[in-house]
Design an enzyme around this catalytic site. Structure first.
Site, PDB file in Angstrom:
ATOM      1  CB  SER A   5      23.929 -17.346   8.823  1.00 36.80           C
ATOM      2  OG  SER A   5      23.958 -18.752   8.815  1.00 36.80           O
TER       3      SER A   5
ATOM      4  CE1 TYR B 217      25.390 -16.564   3.622  1.00 36.10           C
ATOM      5  CE2 TYR B 217      25.302 -18.286   5.290  1.00 36.10           C
ATOM      6  CZ  TYR B 217      24.739 -17.194   4.666  1.00 36.10           C
ATOM      7  OH  TYR B 217      23.529 -16.722   5.095  1.00 36.10           O
TER       8      TYR B 217
ATOM      9  CB  ILE C 243      14.514 -19.934   7.638  1.00 37.13           C
ATOM     10  CG1 ILE C 243      15.164 -19.472   8.949  1.00 37.13           C
ATOM     11  CG2 ILE C 243      13.155 -19.264   7.422  1.00 37.13           C
ATOM     12  CD1 ILE C 243      14.395 -19.787  10.206  1.00 37.13           C
TER      13      ILE C 243
ATOM     14  N   GLY D  19       0.778  -1.226   0.000  1.00 36.79           N
ATOM     15  CA  GLY D  19       0.000   0.000   0.000  1.00 36.79           C
ATOM     16  C   GLY D  19       0.807   1.272   0.000  1.00 36.79           C
TER      17      GLY D  19
END
Length: 247
Positions: free
Chosen positions: A138, A151, A184, A51
């Site tokens: 992480s 990573y 996740i 919106g």
């Protein structure tokens, strides 16, 4: 941003799984949200969905010029009360097989880019009452994970940066915290498990809660850390991992 307060927040990686959940939650709390992402179309689609209080912004954290352009656009729109770093790049591969160009990409996107963007936006954050900075790292960076050496190195750099920054800006009533998601459900896990579906079952068995987390469960913590209710919490690393790693 919660507690009846309306603020303005920038969410990087806002078109990703966790970023989308964060943007939705902050918008529902009455916050004006800027959704910054490499995928401009996806960012704009989400902004249209949320919106008139939401806007989209192109951001490539691997490109200093893109970071500068995004920061300029954000600053032109007024004050900023929250900066949420959800963007990231992940290449999972055994360290012996990993490529230095992949290291460089992850270091640029996961560490150097957030540092550059934070540096550009910090003056306005310091001028805003009770501003918030939240980094998404992480749990693999906190505890280590096979195939994620480079990573994890890039994401764990956020720990030292966030803690040091938290000490520098506390006198300005700015808090800085790090959220460390575990496994996740979403595109990143699906991508890394695509060639080894059996690993997903093994992973879920290893989680004490016996399931993957949901992006909304990470977003709930991020939104709270970005709210006035978290006014006395700074310099912290908080895991959302279903108990797969415990302090």
């Amino acid at each position: 941003m919660g507690g009846g307060s309306v603020g303005r927040a920038l969410v990087t990686g806002g078109a990703g799984d966790i970023g989308r959940a964060v943007a939705r939650r902050l918008t529902a709390a009455g916050c004006e949200v800027i959704i910054a992402d490499l995928d401009s179309d996806a960012a704009q689609q989400l902004a249209d969905e949320l919106g008139p209080t939401a806007a989209a912004c192109h951001l490539d954290l691997g490109d200093p010029d893109s970071i500068d352009a995004a920061a300029t656009a954000v600053l032109a729109g007024g004050t900023l009360s929250a900066l949420v770093h959800c963007a990231g790049a992940a290449i999972v591969e055994p360290f012996l097989d990993s490529k230095p160009e992949h290291w460089d990409l992850m270091l640029r996107v996961n560490l150097r880019g957030p540092m550059l963007l934070t540096q550009r936006l910090l003056p306005t954050l310091q001028e805003t009452a009770s501003a918030r900075v939240v980094f998404v790292s992480s749990d693999g960076a906190r505890a280590g994970a096979a195939g994620e050496a480079a990573y994890a190195a890039s994401k764990s750099g956020l720990f030292g940066f966030a803690k040091s920054l938290a000490r520098e800006v506390a006198r300005h009533d700015v808090t800085v915290n790090v959220v460390c998601p575990g496994p996740i459900e979403g595109r990143m896990v699906a991508r890394t498990m695509a060639d080894h579906p059996g690993n997903l079952d093994a992973l879920q068995r290893a989680i004490p809660m016996k399931r993957l987390g949901q992006p909304e469960e990470v977003a709930a913590l991020i939104a709270w850390l970005a709210s006035p209710e978290a006014s006395y919490i700074t310099g912290q690393l908080i895991s959302v991992s279903g108990g797969i790693t415990m302090h």
